[in-house]
Design a protein around this motif. Structure first.
Motif, short mmCIF file in Angstrom:
data_model
loop_
_atom_site.label_atom_id
_atom_site.label_comp_id
_atom_site.label_asym_id
_atom_site.label_seq_id
_atom_site.Cartn_x
_atom_site.Cartn_y
_atom_site.Cartn_z
N LEU A 1 -48.37 14.57 28.28
CA LEU A 1 -47.75 13.45 28.97
C LEU A 1 -46.53 13.93 29.74
O LEU A 1 -45.70 14.66 29.18
N PRO A 2 -46.39 13.55 31.00
CA PRO A 2 -45.12 13.82 31.69
C PRO A 2 -43.96 13.23 30.90
O PRO A 2 -44.09 12.16 30.29
N ALA B 1 -48.05 6.27 19.43
CA ALA B 1 -48.44 5.66 20.69
C ALA B 1 -48.99 6.70 21.66
O ALA B 1 -50.01 6.48 22.33
N ALA B 2 -48.32 7.86 21.72
CA ALA B 2 -48.78 8.91 22.63
C ALA B 2 -50.13 9.46 22.19
O ALA B 2 -51.01 9.72 23.03
N ALA B 3 -50.31 9.64 20.89
CA ALA B 3 -51.58 10.16 20.39
C ALA B 3 -52.73 9.21 20.72
O ALA B 3 -53.83 9.63 21.11
N ALA B 4 -52.49 7.91 20.58
CA ALA B 4 -53.54 6.94 20.86
C ALA B 4 -53.91 6.93 22.34
O ALA B 4 -55.08 6.76 22.70
N LEU B 5 -52.92 7.10 23.21
CA LEU B 5 -53.20 7.12 24.64
C LEU B 5 -54.02 8.34 25.05
O LEU B 5 -54.66 8.33 26.11
N ALA B 6 -53.99 9.38 24.24
CA ALA B 6 -54.74 10.60 24.55
C ALA B 6 -56.14 10.60 23.98
O ALA B 6 -56.88 11.57 24.15
N MET B 7 -56.52 9.52 23.32
CA MET B 7 -57.85 9.43 22.72
C MET B 7 -58.79 8.64 23.64
O MET B 7 -58.35 7.83 24.45
N PRO B 8 -60.09 8.86 23.52
CA PRO B 8 -61.03 8.04 24.29
C PRO B 8 -60.94 6.58 23.86
O PRO B 8 -60.72 6.28 22.68
N ARG C 1 -39.21 15.00 21.16
CA ARG C 1 -39.64 14.42 22.43
C ARG C 1 -40.48 15.42 23.23
O ARG C 1 -41.54 15.07 23.77
N GLN C 2 -40.06 16.67 23.26
CA GLN C 2 -40.82 17.69 23.98
C GLN C 2 -42.17 17.95 23.30
O GLN C 2 -43.18 18.19 23.96
N ARG C 3 -42.18 17.89 21.98
CA ARG C 3 -43.42 18.12 21.25
C ARG C 3 -44.47 17.07 21.62
O ARG C 3 -45.63 17.39 21.85
N VAL C 4 -44.05 15.81 21.68
CA VAL C 4 -44.97 14.74 22.06
C VAL C 4 -45.51 14.97 23.47
O VAL C 4 -46.71 14.82 23.73
N ALA C 5 -44.60 15.34 24.38
CA ALA C 5 -45.02 15.55 25.77
C ALA C 5 -46.06 16.66 25.88
O ALA C 5 -47.05 16.53 26.61
N VAL C 6 -45.84 17.74 25.13
CA VAL C 6 -46.78 18.87 25.19
C VAL C 6 -48.06 18.56 24.43
O VAL C 6 -49.17 18.77 24.94
N GLU C 7 -47.93 18.07 23.21
CA GLU C 7 -49.11 17.87 22.37
C GLU C 7 -50.10 16.92 22.99
O GLU C 7 -51.33 17.10 22.89
N HIS C 8 -49.60 15.89 23.68
CA HIS C 8 -50.48 14.86 24.24
C HIS C 8 -50.53 14.89 25.77
O HIS C 8 -51.02 13.95 26.39
N LYS D 1 -52.04 9.70 34.84
CA LYS D 1 -50.75 10.26 34.42
C LYS D 1 -50.34 11.45 35.26
O LYS D 1 -49.17 11.85 35.24
N TRP D 2 -51.28 12.03 36.00
CA TRP D 2 -50.94 13.14 36.89
C TRP D 2 -50.65 12.67 38.30
O TRP D 2 -50.34 13.49 39.16
N ARG D 3 -50.73 11.37 38.54
CA ARG D 3 -50.50 10.83 39.89
C ARG D 3 -49.31 9.89 39.95
O ARG D 3 -48.53 9.91 40.90
N VAL D 4 -49.22 9.01 38.96
CA VAL D 4 -48.17 7.99 39.00
C VAL D 4 -46.81 8.64 38.79
O VAL D 4 -46.65 9.52 37.94
N THR D 5 -45.83 8.19 39.56
CA THR D 5 -44.46 8.72 39.47
C THR D 5 -43.50 7.57 39.21
O THR D 5 -43.84 6.40 39.41
N PRO D 6 -42.28 7.86 38.77
CA PRO D 6 -41.29 6.79 38.63
C PRO D 6 -41.07 6.03 39.93
O PRO D 6 -40.82 4.82 39.91
N GLY D 7 -41.17 6.72 41.06
CA GLY D 7 -41.05 6.03 42.34
C GLY D 7 -42.15 5.02 42.56
O GLY D 7 -41.92 3.94 43.13
N ASP D 8 -43.36 5.35 42.11
CA ASP D 8 -44.47 4.40 42.21
C ASP D 8 -44.19 3.15 41.37
O ASP D 8 -44.50 2.03 41.78
#
Length: 466
Positions: free
Chosen positions: A190-191, A210-217, A181-188, A384-391
């Motif tokens: 993602l919070p 899924a995470a890799a695809a979200l990090a692609m153009p 789980r941490q590897r995915v967060a760091v590699e792509h 991904k740097w703005r949206v929070t769980p509270g949002d």
């Protein structure tokens, strides 16, 4: 523009000789902060400077990267090649920001790198080039970033930047974590809460893909308004070197590469096609409009879905396209006019207000609800740097109010959609609605994913009365 990327560790090691000449003296790895130095000088306006300005605006003003880039290009005209590089730098830094910062922190000799936002932006642009853009010479990336830092903070801070960037060029980035789980967060980049949301929606086994695809153009997909074969012929004629192919399993989607600026093409201006992702198209197709129907397109935005609703109904439906934004409605009117979408009526209204100036009853209601937008991170990585769980929780409340307010106006069906993958805004939102309104049932659901479908991550449910 293709991302000029090879293996980042290989790329960093091949640059070591150019940037590891002798030892690097330890320096205080902090700077006084924005505004503490009064040594700034005008920067030459090139692709890298435009990228830094756009990134600073995104961070400071909270706007979209696309808007910041458009404004920067308007203020500082560049060649097509330099515009492409500036765009690559902005989106690359936003997509990989956490991973870039991790490499920077690893390159300091004591603690973490503590610098002002302006300096960090310059360093991020430099590191992105060092680790991802193999065709950019390492010395060019380092020298440019150091010069940018010198303009902001003076010679001492420029020395720090040079030392840190040389270490990144020599050593690359730290090894990725072993925990999956941490590897995915760091590699792509993602919070972790977004990784958790992905796992809840697709399961642990699919999270890496899924995470890799979200990090692609995101690919450029257009919707044919004219017959598909007519659009294909026109695009081949206007852009002979472009790759233009129909998307399998869709009615009107065409994938294109190398098209250039879509709005500059005569066939676009003539309304033969428009830009619209496969996920967005499938939401409209789930509505299944027919001639003679009254349709409400709630939260219509700039009109892509409203125009497609009118097209699918053969121009014989009445579509009220509603939004609270005058700016979006102005663009909606332009879109509808360009595409020749008959029967679309722009309405400004707050749909949670019972006195909103719309009809009492509609055959079909489409609620393309405000959402966290995590499904379009390929296009808007800044989210991904703005949206929070509270949002997410707050937006789920808005969605709930829209569903409750508009369901009584739907006679035949209500389609609820969001361009995100959180369960709270998708399946769980629909389940909660059904619990509050037992007279409704789910007739069909659609979920699209970048790693499965090549589409943005949309969720939509067609609800019908029992």
């Amino acid at each position: 523009m293709r991302r000029w990327r090879g293996d980042h560790r290989r790329g960093a090691s091949t640059r070591a000789a150019a940037h590891a000449r002798g030892g690097v003296r330890d320096r205080a790895e902090t700077d006084p902060g924005d505004g503490a130095w009064d040594v700034s000088r005008p920067a030459a306006i090139d692709a890298r400077e435009v990228a830094r300005r756009a990134l600073r605006r995104v961070d400071a003003a909270g706007g979209f990267a696309s808007v910041a880039l458009d404004d920067a290009f308007a203020a500082s005209p560049l060649t097509d090649r330099d515009r492409a590089l500036a765009t690559e730098l902005v989106y690359g830094v936003l997509r990989h920001r956490a991973r870039i910062d991790r490499a920077l922190d690893a390159a300091v000799t004591r603690g973490r790198l503590r610098v002002s936002a302006r300096v960090r932006t310059a360093l991020r642009v430099g590191v992105y080039q060092l680790l991802w853009l193999d065709r950019v010479p390492a010395h060019a990336a380092v020298d440019d970033a150091v010069a940018a830092v010198r303009r902001t903070g003076g010679a001492r801070l420029a020395g720090l930047a040079n030392a840190v960037l040389r270490r990144v060029a020599r050593d690359g980035e730290p090894p990725l974590p072993e925990d999956p789980r941490q590897r995915v967060a760091v590699e792509h980049s993602l919070p972790e809460w977004i990784v958790d949301a992905l796992a809840a929606s697709v399961g642990d086994a699919e999270v890496p893909a899924a995470a890799a695809a979200l990090a692609m153009p995101a690919p450029l997909v257009v919707r044919a308004v004219a017959p598909v074969d007519v659009v294909l012929d026109r695009l081949h004629s206007e852009c002979p070197t472009a790759r233009v192919v129909p998307v399998p399993g869709t009615r009107a989607a065409i994938a294109v590469e190398g098209l250039g600026a879509p709005s500059a093409l005569p066939s676009f201006q003539a309304g033969l096609w428009t830009v619209q992702d496969v996920g967005s198209q499938r939401v409209v197709e789930l509505v299944a409009p027919e001639p003679g129907q009254r349709i409400l397109d709630a939260c219509a935005g700039v009109g892509g879905k409203a125009a497609y609703l009118a097209q699918l109904a053969g121009g014989g439906a009445h579509v009220d396209a509603v939004d609270v934004s005058d700016a979006k409605l102005a663009r909606l009117r332009e879109t509808v006019a360009r595409l020749g979408a008959r029967g679309v009526h722009a309405v400004r209204a707050d749909l949670t207000d019972p006195s909103a100036p719309i009809g009492d009853r509609y055959d079909l209601v489409l609620i393309d609800a405000p959402c966290s937008g995590l499904g379009v991170l390929r296009r808007h990585p800044e989210a991904k740097w703005r949206v929070t769980p509270g949002d997410v929780a707050a937006l789920a409340g808005v969605q709930r109010r829209l569903l409750d307010a508009l369901a009584p106006r739907a006679d035949r069906a209500l389609v609820y959609s969001v361009c995100t993958f959180t369960r709270q805004e998708g399946p769980d939102q629909v389940a909660a609605f059904l619990a509050r309104h037992p007279g409704w049932r789910v007739e069909a659901e659609v979920a699209t994913w970048p790693h499965r479908d090549g589409a943005d991550a949309f969720y939509a449910a067609r609800l019908a009365r029992r």
